[in-house]
Design a protein around this motif. Structure first.
Motif, PDB file in Angstrom:
ATOM      1  N   LEU A 129       4.476  12.732  10.080  1.00 26.92           N
ATOM      2  CA  LEU A 129       3.728  12.327   8.876  1.00 26.92           C
ATOM      3  C   LEU A 129       4.137  10.933   8.407  1.00 26.92           C
ATOM      4  CD1 LEU A 129       3.579  15.603   6.735  1.00 26.92           C
ATOM      5  CD2 LEU A 129       1.688  14.499   7.947  1.00 26.92           C
ATOM      6  N   VAL A 130       5.406  10.580   8.605  1.00 29.46           N
ATOM      7  CA  VAL A 130       5.847   9.235   8.210  1.00 29.46           C
ATOM      8  C   VAL A 130       4.980   8.193   8.923  1.00 29.46           C
ATOM      9  CG1 VAL A 130       7.729   7.556   8.344  1.00 29.46           C
ATOM     10  CG2 VAL A 130       8.232   9.923   7.701  1.00 29.46           C
ATOM     11  N   VAL A 131       4.753   8.425  10.202  1.00 29.35           N
ATOM     12  CA  VAL A 131       3.968   7.464  10.983  1.00 29.35           C
ATOM     13  C   VAL A 131       2.517   7.433  10.495  1.00 29.35           C
ATOM     14  CG1 VAL A 131       3.200   6.863  13.305  1.00 29.35           C
ATOM     15  CG2 VAL A 131       5.500   7.791  12.957  1.00 29.35           C
ATOM     16  N   VAL A 132       1.947   8.620  10.311  1.00 27.06           N
ATOM     17  CA  VAL A 132       0.538   8.678   9.878  1.00 27.06           C
ATOM     18  C   VAL A 132       0.372   8.055   8.488  1.00 27.06           C
ATOM     19  CG1 VAL A 132      -1.412  10.200   9.406  1.00 27.06           C
ATOM     20  CG2 VAL A 132       0.163  10.758  11.265  1.00 27.06           C
ATOM     21  N   MET A 133       1.278   8.365   7.590  1.00 21.32           N
ATOM     22  CA  MET A 133       1.167   7.821   6.239  1.00 21.32           C
ATOM     23  C   MET A 133       1.391   6.302   6.251  1.00 21.32           C
ATOM     24  SD  MET A 133       0.226  10.291   4.389  1.00 21.32           S
ATOM     25  CE  MET A 133      -0.441  11.299   5.716  1.00 21.32           C
ATOM     26  N   ALA A 134       2.309   5.844   7.107  1.00 21.55           N
ATOM     27  CA  ALA A 134       2.562   4.408   7.201  1.00 21.55           C
ATOM     28  C   ALA A 134       1.308   3.682   7.681  1.00 21.55           C
ATOM     29  CB  ALA A 134       3.726   4.140   8.155  1.00 21.55           C
ATOM     30  N   LYS A 135       0.661   4.295   8.654  1.00 22.73           N
ATOM     31  CA  LYS A 135      -0.580   3.725   9.182  1.00 22.73           C
ATOM     32  C   LYS A 135      -1.612   3.592   8.071  1.00 22.73           C
ATOM     33  CE  LYS A 135      -3.172   5.552  12.726  1.00 22.73           C
ATOM     34  NZ  LYS A 135      -3.299   6.569  13.790  1.00 22.73           N
ATOM     35  N   ARG A 136      -1.773   4.654   7.336  1.00 18.58           N
ATOM     36  CA  ARG A 136      -2.798   4.672   6.284  1.00 18.58           C
ATOM     37  C   ARG A 136      -2.419   3.740   5.130  1.00 18.58           C
ATOM     38  NH1 ARG A 136      -4.510  11.138   6.680  1.00 18.58           N
ATOM     39  NH2 ARG A 136      -4.998  10.967   8.902  1.00 18.58           N
ATOM     40  N   ALA A 137      -1.131   3.697   4.826  1.00 18.50           N
ATOM     41  CA  ALA A 137      -0.692   2.801   3.744  1.00 18.50           C
ATOM     42  C   ALA A 137      -0.937   1.350   4.139  1.00 18.50           C
ATOM     43  CB  ALA A 137       0.789   3.035   3.447  1.00 18.50           C
ATOM     44  N   THR A 138      -0.696   1.052   5.411  1.00 22.09           N
ATOM     45  CA  THR A 138      -0.904  -0.320   5.884  1.00 22.09           C
ATOM     46  C   THR A 138      -2.390  -0.686   5.844  1.00 22.09           C
ATOM     47  OG1 THR A 138       0.991   0.011   7.337  1.00 22.09           O
ATOM     48  CG2 THR A 138      -0.371  -1.931   7.754  1.00 22.09           C
ATOM     49  N   ALA A 139      -3.216   0.266   6.263  1.00 20.92           N
ATOM     50  CA  ALA A 139      -4.657   0.013   6.203  1.00 20.92           C
ATOM     51  C   ALA A 139      -5.086  -0.268   4.765  1.00 20.92           C
ATOM     52  CB  ALA A 139      -5.415   1.210   6.770  1.00 20.92           C
ATOM     53  N   LYS A 140      -4.515   0.503   3.832  1.00 24.17           N
ATOM     54  CA  LYS A 140      -4.832   0.283   2.412  1.00 24.17           C
ATOM     55  C   LYS A 140      -4.365  -1.103   1.976  1.00 24.17           C
ATOM     56  CE  LYS A 140      -4.797   4.482  -0.459  1.00 24.17           C
ATOM     57  NZ  LYS A 140      -3.897   5.248  -1.337  1.00 24.17           N
ATOM     58  N   ALA A 141      -3.146  -1.458   2.389  1.00 23.50           N
ATOM     59  CA  ALA A 141      -2.582  -2.753   1.984  1.00 23.50           C
ATOM     60  C   ALA A 141      -3.447  -3.906   2.480  1.00 23.50           C
ATOM     61  CB  ALA A 141      -1.162  -2.896   2.533  1.00 23.50           C
ATOM     62  N   ASN A 142      -4.056  -3.695   3.625  1.00 17.89           N
ATOM     63  CA  ASN A 142      -4.871  -4.757   4.211  1.00 17.89           C
ATOM     64  C   ASN A 142      -6.320  -4.740   3.730  1.00 17.89           C
ATOM     65  OD1 ASN A 142      -2.940  -6.096   5.753  1.00 17.89           O
ATOM     66  ND2 ASN A 142      -3.101  -4.609   7.421  1.00 17.89           N
ATOM     67  N   SER A 143      -6.685  -3.727   2.969  1.00  9.11           N
ATOM     68  CA  SER A 143      -8.110  -3.608   2.624  1.00  9.11           C
ATOM     69  C   SER A 143      -8.443  -4.421   1.374  1.00  9.11           C
ATOM     70  CB  SER A 143      -8.489  -2.150   2.405  1.00  9.11           C
ATOM     71  OG  SER A 143      -7.858  -1.693   1.235  1.00  9.11           O
ATOM     72  N   GLY A 158       0.845  -1.205   0.000  1.00  4.54           N
ATOM     73  CA  GLY A 158       0.000   0.000   0.000  1.00  4.54           C
ATOM     74  C   GLY A 158       0.874   1.245   0.000  1.00  4.54           C
ATOM     75  N   TYR A 159       0.365   2.305  -0.594  1.00  5.03           N
ATOM     76  CA  TYR A 159       1.118   3.568  -0.640  1.00  5.03           C
ATOM     77  C   TYR A 159       0.194   4.698  -0.224  1.00  5.03           C
ATOM     78  CZ  TYR A 159       3.869   7.496  -2.457  1.00  5.03           C
ATOM     79  OH  TYR A 159       4.584   8.656  -2.578  1.00  5.03           O
ATOM     80  N   GLU A 160       0.707   5.567   0.614  1.00  2.00           N
ATOM     81  CA  GLU A 160      -0.050   6.771   0.979  1.00  2.00           C
ATOM     82  C   GLU A 160       0.925   7.928   1.041  1.00  2.00           C
ATOM     83  OE1 GLU A 160      -3.097   8.593   0.971  1.00  2.00           O
ATOM     84  OE2 GLU A 160      -3.767   6.660   1.757  1.00  2.00           O
ATOM     85  N   LYS A 161       0.459   9.075   0.525  1.00  2.00           N
ATOM     86  CA  LYS A 161       1.359  10.232   0.589  1.00  2.00           C
ATOM     87  C   LYS A 161       0.619  11.436   1.114  1.00  2.00           C
ATOM     88  CE  LYS A 161       0.654  11.335  -4.309  1.00  2.00           C
ATOM     89  NZ  LYS A 161       1.298  11.670  -5.572  1.00  2.00           N
ATOM     90  N   PHE A 162       1.398  12.325   1.724  1.00  2.00           N
ATOM     91  CA  PHE A 162       0.901  13.636   2.095  1.00  2.00           C
ATOM     92  C   PHE A 162       1.469  14.592   1.079  1.00  2.00           C
ATOM     93  CE2 PHE A 162       0.519  17.655   4.137  1.00  2.00           C
ATOM     94  CZ  PHE A 162      -0.651  17.551   4.850  1.00  2.00           C
ATOM     95  N   ARG A 163       0.581  15.262   0.367  1.00  2.00           N
ATOM     96  CA  ARG A 163       1.059  16.118  -0.719  1.00  2.00           C
ATOM     97  C   ARG A 163       1.574  17.453  -0.203  1.00  2.00           C
ATOM     98  NH1 ARG A 163      -3.381  13.554  -3.300  1.00  2.00           N
ATOM     99  NH2 ARG A 163      -2.859  12.836  -5.393  1.00  2.00           N
ATOM    100  N   ASN A 164       2.627  17.919  -0.805  1.00  2.00           N
ATOM    101  CA  ASN A 164       3.051  19.291  -0.573  1.00  2.00           C
ATOM    102  C   ASN A 164       1.912  20.193  -1.028  1.00  2.00           C
ATOM    103  OD1 ASN A 164       4.017  21.915  -1.571  1.00  2.00           O
ATOM    104  ND2 ASN A 164       6.027  21.190  -0.927  1.00  2.00           N
ATOM    105  N   PRO A 165       1.466  21.147  -0.163  1.00  2.00           N
ATOM    106  CA  PRO A 165       0.291  21.933  -0.531  1.00  2.00           C
ATOM    107  C   PRO A 165       0.481  22.696  -1.843  1.00  2.00           C
ATOM    108  CG  PRO A 165       0.990  22.438   1.734  1.00  2.00           C
ATOM    109  CD  PRO A 165       2.000  21.489   1.159  1.00  2.00           C
ATOM    110  N   ALA A 166       1.697  23.141  -2.135  1.00  2.00           N
ATOM    111  CA  ALA A 166       1.924  23.934  -3.346  1.00  2.00           C
ATOM    112  C   ALA A 166       2.165  23.040  -4.560  1.00  2.00           C
ATOM    113  CB  ALA A 166       3.096  24.884  -3.139  1.00  2.00           C
TER     114      ALA A 166
END
Ligand SMILES: Cc1cc2nc3c(=O)[nH]c(=O)nc-3n(C[C@H](O)[C@H](O)[C@H](O)COP(=O)(O)OP(=O)(O)OC[C@H]3O[C@@H](n4cnc5c(N)ncnc54)[C@H](O)[C@@H]3O)c2cc1C
Lengths: 270, 784
Positions: free
Chosen positions: A256-270, A172-180
């Motif tokens: 953010l690394v932790v939050v994105m890792a959490k979300r990526a893992t949730a995606k990987a498991n979904s 799974g992959y999750e990113k936090f985008r640079n706002p600009a």
């Protein structure tokens, strides 16, 4: 843009031959990074060798769990490929969220990894998937390929021809985008595959490291115990060696690394 | 209202050419023999120019000329000026430093132009510009306005000691201090209004053409006010007398204020055309736009608001430092004074107000009017303070505002403005209802269950539009009058051209102005054309800014239509042997009321031009001009409510609801008004959450010099807006219009920040409230 000589290569061999001629030669793939740099006069090649018309660089092959993506394959093609989606949807999902539609229809995987922007998405996938970068000369493990900010193991004139990897059981992959810029300000790719018959969890982080893409030992340790989003909760990632700029401090990126890792893992498991 | 007249949602006539790429902008203009220019710009924020060596550049392929500031001065081209005189409280006039269109011995910001290269192609001009060797001696730079005032700060201009341009005040300081001393409660805040880059979609451009045979100049330029450009270029920059200078502003792709001002580039292109004998075109690239377009806002303010024991405001004290950048742009001086401090009474009864404003030079791009100009800054100060006061006093923000609303009109504020009409409670009620304000606490609970922080905030704004009457602005220091002109030209076949001194750069004048004519003369919309933007075609006019085209520009059209209608009726009465007073205009005809006698419109028009049978003594033709000078500003007002949800893990703010309830007086085209409100709110949300221009404090380099680092609002940053209007017609103009162009950008930033601070419980947050800032604030709160 400065004036320059344009060459259209018909094959990889032709491109290599053409590259020997000019004094400051650059390969052109999708042009999504190179052309803007030339327009702002930051890049000034004397000769441009267009790889965009080389058939052997294009296309995606999937056989069983083994995936090969030609260097000239666009992000849009990676995003839409049904066979790839079936074995490794995380990579298609990653490609589907690069830039905007114009960028995805021009930009290529080869261009992206050869450029190795510290905020690019693909490097995280390649590192976490333990992928192999195939060039006209050799094969390079992803861990050896990405060597620093905008730096790779590619030698002068060497051409990336393909990227190869074995699809993991989960990814799974999750990113936090640079706002600009909307590039990855912090992107995390998690993969649970096998190495030597054992479970092998790899977590690669892009957009955050002072030296470009890197593996997060802390998150890998947590996910190796249990490959579950909850396992990442509370993990501390050090902010040392993380980038700090007007959009994000190193501390913020570490969080953010932790939050994105959490979300990526949730995606990987979904 | 008819299907095409006043109040109809007519689709914009001009949009076909815009959305099909057929608009004609300055960069589309081609003149035979035209060449291309590139400017050599300072890479330093502050430096002495020791030497400019052009030899290598002159020898480059395609180069026609490389010209410097010395030659420009030698030819008698004048310095740029600021056209609004402000006096400091000690009576001294503002201290304006010299701004040469090409810097001669000192550069004062990154991007300051030092030379122009004219070459066969744009690429050759740029290549040669890089080959111009400028020897600089770098000096210390200062970009922060408070630091620029400090002892020992780098000095920008010998004319302005301590970098202070003026130290101005308005209001009764003694009364305010007394009220604060005896107040039951005082709310105090430190407020920063962030610097913005205007970012019009079309970059600035200029094409200068000197015609030797005629000894005449033409300038195509991206201007919101071509007549003012001509006036200033001839009167102050000695480019040419007005009769020998034609200024054309064709389709212009957005301005937001940044294209009001006269910049160095258009002056230099005109001068270079005469020097070189070829027409010279320059088009900014995006980086040049970021560096050299006049920026907006950039205020730092200390505010104190005093309340009595019944929570009525007794006084407001404001102390503001305004960053003007490296030079005084055309209207810069008026923005933090008469467009700002005069609005500090907001929608409230405030018996005593005092504002002190210091304007300061720094090594940054010049700062001037940007959508709202002064009024967003005033609204932000006031509405952040009101919300904070409500929190401190433990009362409902809505009720605190309601208790202090002005309800009797006319209302004279202590800071010049005399409000003529309004119903602030109506907007507040409408907004609260649309937002289901009462249901917020339930929604907050539901959000908390999902791990989200929900907050709500409001803003009740008032603004002043039109920027007139002329005598009033003249007495306050304006160098020009701020009336508007119109000519209504009825052709022999009955079709109509309206020549307006307003300028449309996205506002939709070709539609709304035509709607007015269609309504008044009962003719089809298609038969009305709007002509603007060319000093050779259109009579002197003042252009478009300050939401003035409707209230002032259309009122001039209205006045000209009065004259046309009167004459047409006279002719019709004469032809039909009826009394002039009995003629009515209906369904494209002039009729004698109560009879079946009628004449189609075109026959009356034709009769005016054949002149075979006109009333005795009447001049032929049907064409009338009017100049309209308003008797007051107009005062749009409204209430905005913003509701946000914040993800505490990432600091991301999502706007889950945005309500705008505006009172714009009468409305010509509701669809266009909604579009203006949407665009304004998008810019306001941009300021509140996304946009922030940053210079490096040590080097003075522009850090946010491209879209890679400067965050423009995108569609997915914005919710679907809930907009509505109420109407107290404006009594001071014949159409009852107040203006709607800036309201969204004025009213929305405080609503957003009030919502975000409500959600996170930290009131010190500054704009833009980026995820980084919100996350950092939340983290600091949990550490306590
Ligand atoms: C608006 C915008 C948004 C973007 N957003 C994102 C994003 O969110 N995430 C992201 O990851 N990227 C993003 N990108 C970058 C995009 O993915 C580019 O396409 C990519 O980085 C470069 O690929 P390209 O094919 O366009 O390469 P080019 O620009 O043509 O080349 C880039 C570099 O790679 C070299 N090169 C190209 N192909 C090869 C090859 N086969 N072998 C050796 N060298 C080669 C070139 O010589 C050049 O130095 C964005 C780009 C833009 C313009």
């Amino acid at each position: 843009m400065y004036s320059l000589n344009y060459h259209r290569a018909s094959s990889v061999a032709d491109a290599v031959k053409l590259a020997k001629k000019g004094d400051d030669v650059k390969y052109l793939a999708g042009g999504m990074t190179l052309i803007p740099a030339m327009k702002t006069r930051l890049s000034a090649p004397s000769d441009l060798i267009d790889l965009g018309h080389i058939g052997e660089l294009k296309g995606i092959k999937v056989s069983g769990k083994n995936v090969t993506i030609g260097a000239g394959t666009t992000h849009a093609e990676v995003a839409a490929n049904e066979k790839l989606k079936a074995v490794c949807p995380a990579v298609s999902d990653l490609a589907a969220h690069i830039g905007d539609p114009a960028v995805r229809h021009k930009g290529t995987i080869g261009g992206s990894i050869a450029n190795n922007d510290p905020a690019a998405d693909y490097p995280a996938a390649l590192l976490a998937l333990d992928a192999t970068v195939v060039t006209n000369k050799r094969e390079i493990a992803a861990a050896k390929f990405f060597t620093g900010l905008f730096e790779t193991a590619l030698k002068d004139g060497e051409i990336v021809t393909a990227v190869r990897f074995t699809a993991p059981a989960k990814a799974g992959y999750e990113k936090f985008r640079n706002p600009a810029s909307r590039y990855a300000m912090t992107g995390v790719f998690v993969a649970k595959g096998k190495a030597n018959g054992k479970d092998d969890v790899r977590v690669a982080v892009t957009g955050a490291g002072e030296n470009g893409v890197f593996r997060s030992k802390e998150i890998e340790a947590a996910l190796s115990k249990k490959f579950d989003a909850a396992a990442v909760e509370g993990v501390k990632v050090p902010s040392k060696n993380l980038m700090s700029d007007i959009h994000a401090s190193a501390d913020y990126r570490a969080a953010l690394v932790v939050v994105m890792a959490k979300r990526a893992t949730a995606k990987a498991n979904s | 209202m008819g299907v095409e007249g006043i109040g109809a949602r007519v689709a914009r006539k001009e949009d076909r050419r815009f959305v099909t790429g057929a608009g004609r902008y300055v960069d589309d203009m081609v003149v035979p023999g035209m060449k291309h220019a590139a400017f050599v710009r300072s890479p330093y924020a502050h430096a002495d120019v020791k030497k400019i060596d052009v030899k290598a550049a002159e020898a480059m392929p395609g180069v026609i000329a490389v010209l410097t500031g010395k030659q420009l001065k030698g030819d008698g081209i004048g310095n740029l000026i600021c056209g609004w005189m402000i006096h400091s409280k000690d009576g001294t006039p503002m201290k304006m430093g010299a701004w040469s269109p090409l810097a001669v011995d000192r550069v004062r910001y990154v991007g300051d132009a030092v030379a122009i290269v004219v070459a066969e192609t744009k690429g050759q001009a740029r290549d040669a510009a890089e080959a111009v060797e400028v020897t600089y001696r770098e000096k210390k730079a200062v970009v922060d306005p408070a630091r620029a005032l400090a002892k020992g700060a780098p000095q920008l201009h010998p004319e302005a000691e301590g970098n202070l341009i003026y130290d101005w005040e308005i209001g009764d300081g003694k009364a305010v201090d007394a009220a604060i001393a005896s107040a039951a409660h005082v709310t105090r805040l430190h407020i920063v209004n962030n610097r913005l880059v205007p970012n019009a979609i079309e970059p600035r451009a200029a094409l200068g053409h000197y015609d030797k045979a005629e000894d005449h100049f033409t300038c195509w330029t991206t201007s919101q006010n071509p007549h003012v450009a001509r006036l200033v270029m001839s009167a102050f920059y000695n480019v040419a007398p007005e009769n020998k200078l034609r200024v054309i502003a064709p389709d212009v792709g957005g301005g937001f204020g940044s294209k009001i001002f006269i910049y160095p580039e258009e002056i230099v292109c005109l001068w270079a055309s005469k020097r070189t004998g070829v027409p010279v075109k320059w088009v900014a690239d995006r980086t040049e736009s970021f560096m050299t377009d006049a920026h907006g806002r950039d205020h730092v303010t200390e505010v104190e608001m005093a309340f009595d024991k019944d929570n009525r405001i007794t006084a407001l004290k404001v102390d503001t430092i305004a960053n003007f950048g490296a030079y005084m742009s055309l209207f810069s001086s008026s923005v933090p004074t008469y467009l700002y401090a005069t609005l500090l009474s907001g929608q409230y009864n405030i018996p005593a107000i005092h504002a002190n404003v210091r304007a300061v030079y720094t090594n940054t791009s010049p700062v001037d009017a940007y959508r709202g100009a002064g009024r967003p800054e005033a609204t932000y100060v006031l509405e952040r303070t009101m919300e904070t006061a409500a929190r401190e006093l433990g009362v409902s923000p809505a009720e605190l505002r309601r208790k202090n609303f002005v309800t009797q009109f006319p209302h004279q504020t202590p800071v010049i403005m005399a409000y003529d009409a309004g119903d602030y409670a109506a907007s507040l009620d409408a907004a609260m209802k649309a937002a289901d304000y009462a249901g917020f606490s339930e929604r907050k609970k539901a959000a908390a269950k999902k791990g989200k922080l929900r907050g709500i905030g409001m803003s009740c704004y008032i603004e002043a539009c039109g920027i007139a009457p002329s005598a009033a602005v003249g007495s306050l220091g304006a160098g020009v009058g701020l009336w508007e002109s119109a000519e209504v030209r009825v052709n022999a076949v009955g079709t109509i051209e309206v020549l307006t001194g307003s300028h449309s750069h996205g506002q939709g004048h070709e539609t709304t102005f035509a709607q007015l004519v269609a309504q008044r003369l009962s003719v089809p919309l298609d038969t009305v054309s709007i002509v603007h933007g060319d000093t050779d075609k259109v009579q002197m006019g003042m252009g478009t800014y300050g939401s003035r085209s409707g209230a002032v520009g259309m009122s001039a059209v209205f006045k000209a239509l009065d004259k046309v209608e009167a004459k047409a009726k006279k002719i019709a009465a004469h032809l039909m042997e009826a009394d002039e007073a009995d003629i009515v205009i209906e369904n494209g005809e002039l009729k004698v009321a109560g009879t079946d006698k009628k004449l189609p419109w075109f026959q009356v028009a034709l009769a005016s031009y054949t002149a075979h049978n006109l009333p005795a003594g009447m001049e032929p033709g049907l064409k009338e001009t009017a100049f309209y000078d308003p008797s007051n500003f107009t005062f749009p007002a409204g209430c905005y409510i913003c509701e946000v949800e914040i993800d505490p893990d990432t600091g991301v703010t999502e706007i889950v609801q945005f309500v705008a309830a505006d009172d714009f007086g009468n409305i010509i085209n509701p669809m266009i008004v909604e579009g203006q409100v949407h665009g304004g709110i998008a810019q306001g949300i941009g300021q509140a959450l996304l946009e922030g221009c940053r210079y490096d404090p040590a080097s003075g380099q522009l850090v946010t010099a491209s879209y890679m680092d400067y965050t423009m609002p995108r569609a997915d940053d914005l919710p679907s807006f809930k907009v509505s209007t109420s109407n107290t017609p404006c009594p001071s103009n014949p159409l009852g219009i107040k203006g709607c162009g800036e309201a969204g950008a004025i009213g929305s930033p405080p609503a957003v920040i009030n919502a975000v601070t409500d959600a996170i419980g930290d009131n010190d947050l500054t704009m833009p409230a980026t995820p980084l800032k919100v996350w950092t604030a939340l983290k600091a709160a949990t550490r306590h």
